[in-house]
Design a protein around this motif. Structure first.
Motif, PDB file in Angstrom:
ATOM      1  N   TRP A   1      30.466  12.809  30.875  1.00  0.00           N
ATOM      2  CA  TRP A   1      30.968  13.931  30.080  1.00  0.00           C
ATOM      3  C   TRP A   1      29.948  14.414  29.059  1.00  0.00           C
ATOM      4  CZ3 TRP A   1      35.081  16.833  31.056  1.00  0.00           C
ATOM      5  CH2 TRP A   1      36.141  16.309  31.807  1.00  0.00           C
ATOM      6  N   GLN A   2      29.109  13.513  28.575  1.00  0.00           N
ATOM      7  CA  GLN A   2      28.175  13.874  27.502  1.00  0.00           C
ATOM      8  C   GLN A   2      26.956  14.655  28.002  1.00  0.00           C
ATOM      9  OE1 GLN A   2      29.229  13.268  24.407  1.00  0.00           O
ATOM     10  NE2 GLN A   2      31.041  12.355  25.392  1.00  0.00           N
ATOM     11  N   THR A   3      26.580  14.447  29.242  1.00  0.00           N
ATOM     12  CA  THR A   3      25.329  15.054  29.724  1.00  0.00           C
ATOM     13  C   THR A   3      25.527  16.101  30.818  1.00  0.00           C
ATOM     14  OG1 THR A   3      25.041  13.271  31.352  1.00  0.00           O
ATOM     15  CG2 THR A   3      24.031  12.964  29.174  1.00  0.00           C
ATOM     16  N   ALA A   4      26.673  16.119  31.465  1.00  0.00           N
ATOM     17  CA  ALA A   4      26.875  17.049  32.584  1.00  0.00           C
ATOM     18  C   ALA A   4      26.995  18.487  32.091  1.00  0.00           C
ATOM     19  CB  ALA A   4      28.124  16.662  33.363  1.00  0.00           C
ATOM     20  N   ASP A   5      26.434  19.394  32.838  1.00  0.00           N
ATOM     21  CA  ASP A   5      26.602  20.819  32.566  1.00  0.00           C
ATOM     22  C   ASP A   5      27.933  21.282  33.149  1.00  0.00           C
ATOM     23  OD1 ASP A   5      24.196  21.173  31.249  1.00  0.00           O
ATOM     24  OD2 ASP A   5      23.099  21.578  33.108  1.00  0.00           O
ATOM     25  N   MET A   6      28.629  22.103  32.402  1.00  0.00           N
ATOM     26  CA  MET A   6      29.866  22.711  32.870  1.00  0.00           C
ATOM     27  C   MET A   6      29.605  24.169  33.213  1.00  0.00           C
ATOM     28  SD  MET A   6      32.447  20.524  32.810  1.00  0.00           S
ATOM     29  CE  MET A   6      32.553  18.799  32.314  1.00  0.00           C
ATOM     30  N   THR A   7      30.353  24.677  34.152  1.00  0.00           N
ATOM     31  CA  THR A   7      30.224  26.080  34.524  1.00  0.00           C
ATOM     32  C   THR A   7      31.605  26.689  34.646  1.00  0.00           C
ATOM     33  OG1 THR A   7      29.199  27.609  36.106  1.00  0.00           O
ATOM     34  CG2 THR A   7      30.195  25.625  37.022  1.00  0.00           C
ATOM     35  N   ASP A   8      31.699  27.972  34.298  1.00  0.00           N
ATOM     36  CA  ASP A   8      32.969  28.688  34.404  1.00  0.00           C
ATOM     37  C   ASP A   8      33.010  29.458  35.712  1.00  0.00           C
ATOM     38  OD1 ASP A   8      33.329  27.732  31.865  1.00  0.00           O
ATOM     39  OD2 ASP A   8      33.030  29.658  30.860  1.00  0.00           O
ATOM     40  N   MET A   9      34.146  29.438  36.380  1.00  0.00           N
ATOM     41  CA  MET A   9      34.287  30.181  37.631  1.00  0.00           C
ATOM     42  C   MET A   9      35.729  30.624  37.817  1.00  0.00           C
ATOM     43  SD  MET A   9      34.051  27.116  40.497  1.00  0.00           S
ATOM     44  CE  MET A   9      32.368  26.702  40.036  1.00  0.00           C
ATOM     45  N   ASN A  10      35.891  31.733  38.506  1.00  0.00           N
ATOM     46  CA  ASN A  10      37.225  32.188  38.868  1.00  0.00           C
ATOM     47  C   ASN A  10      37.696  31.405  40.090  1.00  0.00           C
ATOM     48  OD1 ASN A  10      37.215  34.231  36.865  1.00  0.00           O
ATOM     49  ND2 ASN A  10      36.084  35.601  38.225  1.00  0.00           N
ATOM     50  N   VAL A  11      38.902  30.902  40.037  1.00  0.00           N
ATOM     51  CA  VAL A  11      39.444  30.166  41.185  1.00  0.00           C
ATOM     52  C   VAL A  11      39.380  31.043  42.435  1.00  0.00           C
ATOM     53  CG1 VAL A  11      41.489  29.057  42.146  1.00  0.00           C
ATOM     54  CG2 VAL A  11      40.953  28.780  39.716  1.00  0.00           C
ATOM     55  N   SER A  12      39.704  32.307  42.282  1.00  0.00           N
ATOM     56  CA  SER A  12      39.739  33.229  43.415  1.00  0.00           C
ATOM     57  C   SER A  12      38.367  33.508  44.006  1.00  0.00           C
ATOM     58  CB  SER A  12      40.382  34.552  42.988  1.00  0.00           C
ATOM     59  OG  SER A  12      39.623  35.163  41.949  1.00  0.00           O
ATOM     60  N   GLY A  13      37.307  33.131  43.294  1.00  0.00           N
ATOM     61  CA  GLY A  13      35.958  33.389  43.775  1.00  0.00           C
ATOM     62  C   GLY A  13      35.351  32.238  44.548  1.00  0.00           C
TER      63      GLY A  13
ATOM     64  N   PHE B   1      32.826  17.733  47.879  1.00  0.00           N
ATOM     65  CA  PHE B   1      32.584  18.095  46.481  1.00  0.00           C
ATOM     66  C   PHE B   1      33.109  17.019  45.545  1.00  0.00           C
ATOM     67  CE2 PHE B   1      32.262  22.507  48.034  1.00  0.00           C
ATOM     68  CZ  PHE B   1      31.223  22.993  47.240  1.00  0.00           C
ATOM     69  N   ASP B   2      32.285  16.647  44.564  1.00  0.00           N
ATOM     70  CA  ASP B   2      32.763  15.940  43.392  1.00  0.00           C
ATOM     71  C   ASP B   2      33.088  17.023  42.365  1.00  0.00           C
ATOM     72  OD1 ASP B   2      32.209  13.643  44.723  1.00  0.00           O
ATOM     73  OD2 ASP B   2      30.722  12.888  43.305  1.00  0.00           O
ATOM     74  N   ILE B   3      34.331  17.068  41.903  1.00  0.00           N
ATOM     75  CA  ILE B   3      34.756  18.103  40.965  1.00  0.00           C
ATOM     76  C   ILE B   3      35.394  17.452  39.750  1.00  0.00           C
ATOM     77  CG2 ILE B   3      36.132  20.196  40.640  1.00  0.00           C
ATOM     78  CD1 ILE B   3      36.320  20.460  43.684  1.00  0.00           C
ATOM     79  N   VAL B   4      34.954  17.861  38.572  1.00  0.00           N
ATOM     80  CA  VAL B   4      35.546  17.407  37.319  1.00  0.00           C
ATOM     81  C   VAL B   4      36.041  18.645  36.573  1.00  0.00           C
ATOM     82  CG1 VAL B   4      35.218  16.107  35.190  1.00  0.00           C
ATOM     83  CG2 VAL B   4      33.883  15.514  37.218  1.00  0.00           C
ATOM     84  N   MET B   5      37.318  18.678  36.257  1.00  0.00           N
ATOM     85  CA  MET B   5      37.871  19.830  35.543  1.00  0.00           C
ATOM     86  C   MET B   5      37.949  19.548  34.050  1.00  0.00           C
ATOM     87  SD  MET B   5      41.480  21.905  35.993  1.00  0.00           S
ATOM     88  CE  MET B   5      41.048  22.469  37.639  1.00  0.00           C
ATOM     89  N   ASP B   6      37.308  20.391  33.284  1.00  0.00           N
ATOM     90  CA  ASP B   6      37.357  20.279  31.828  1.00  0.00           C
ATOM     91  C   ASP B   6      38.544  21.054  31.269  1.00  0.00           C
ATOM     92  OD1 ASP B   6      36.037  19.825  29.082  1.00  0.00           O
ATOM     93  OD2 ASP B   6      36.260  22.008  29.168  1.00  0.00           O
TER      94      ASP B   6
END
Length: 210
Positions: free
Chosen positions: A134-146, A190-195
């Motif tokens: 959690w401390q080092t990973a980059d997060m990205t924003d995306m539309n679910v529909s995209g 996919f490894d997916i982590v939801m913030d």
């Protein structure tokens, strides 16, 4: 006359060099194509077989399977390729799940099934290296529909803080179409982590895990 002969000699040397270089480029091109064909030999068959194995492993409780949002879960003609297969690596403390029209903030790593050169599967995209932190990973924003159907299906069933490994049949990914990094008929892992996630018009990151 002697000068002319020298010029002709140089001209032939230049032509010979060009032809030799062209021949080498052809050999290199053929070699790359052969390597790629060998890397992904019988790719459709291998991926379809992998989907069938994923489906059988849900019987032992290793995977959870979730029908794609694009299908009626009560339908009697569902196939193995109509599901995503999930390992829940960590459970989040957040509540609620995003809708198709929502935006999510996630970290992820996407790879293919194992192949000749990549025993863990070729990584074609990622926002974090090594193990997730959690401390080092980059997060990205995306539309679910995209996102592709399988990825969207996973997001719509996750809660903030969840860390899932999601196995997606190619029919719910990019299908038979090849991209620059992904051959056609490729299952996706996919490894997916939801913030967090939020609805249209809400404050960014409204529904969070932490």
């Amino acid at each position: 006359m002697k000068i002319g002969n020298i010029r002709w000699k140089k001209w032939f040397e230049c032509v010979g060099l060009i032809l030799f270089t062209f021949h080498l480029s052809l050999l290199a091109s053929c070699s790359e194509e052969n390597d790629e064909e060998e890397e992904f030999a019988n790719w459709q068959e291998r991926n379809e077989g992998t989907t069938d194995r994923w489906a059988t492993q849900t019987n032992g409780g290793w995977y959870r399977k979730i029908v794609t949002y694009s299908k009626d879960a009560s339908a009697t003609d569902l196939k193995n390729s109509d599901y995503i297969y999930v390992e829940e690596l960590a459970k989040g403390e957040g509540s609620g799940s995003p809708a198709y029209t929502d935006t999510v903030r996630v970290a992820y790593r996407g790879r293919l099934i194992p192949s000749k050169s990549y025993k863990d599967g070729y990584v074609f995209d990622q926002t974090f290296l090594n193990d997730f932190d959690w401390q080092t990973a980059d997060m990205t924003d995306m539309n679910v529909s995209g996102t592709v159907t399988g990825f969207a299906t996973a997001l719509m069933n996750m809660h903030p803080g969840d860390y899932w490994r999601v196995y997606i049949p190619y029919q719910l990914g990019y299908g038979t179409t090849s991209t620059d990094a992904i051959p056609g008929y490729s299952n996706l892992i996919f490894d997916i982590v939801m913030d967090s996630f939020w609805h249209p018009g809400d404050e960014v990151g409204t529904f969070k895990s932490r």
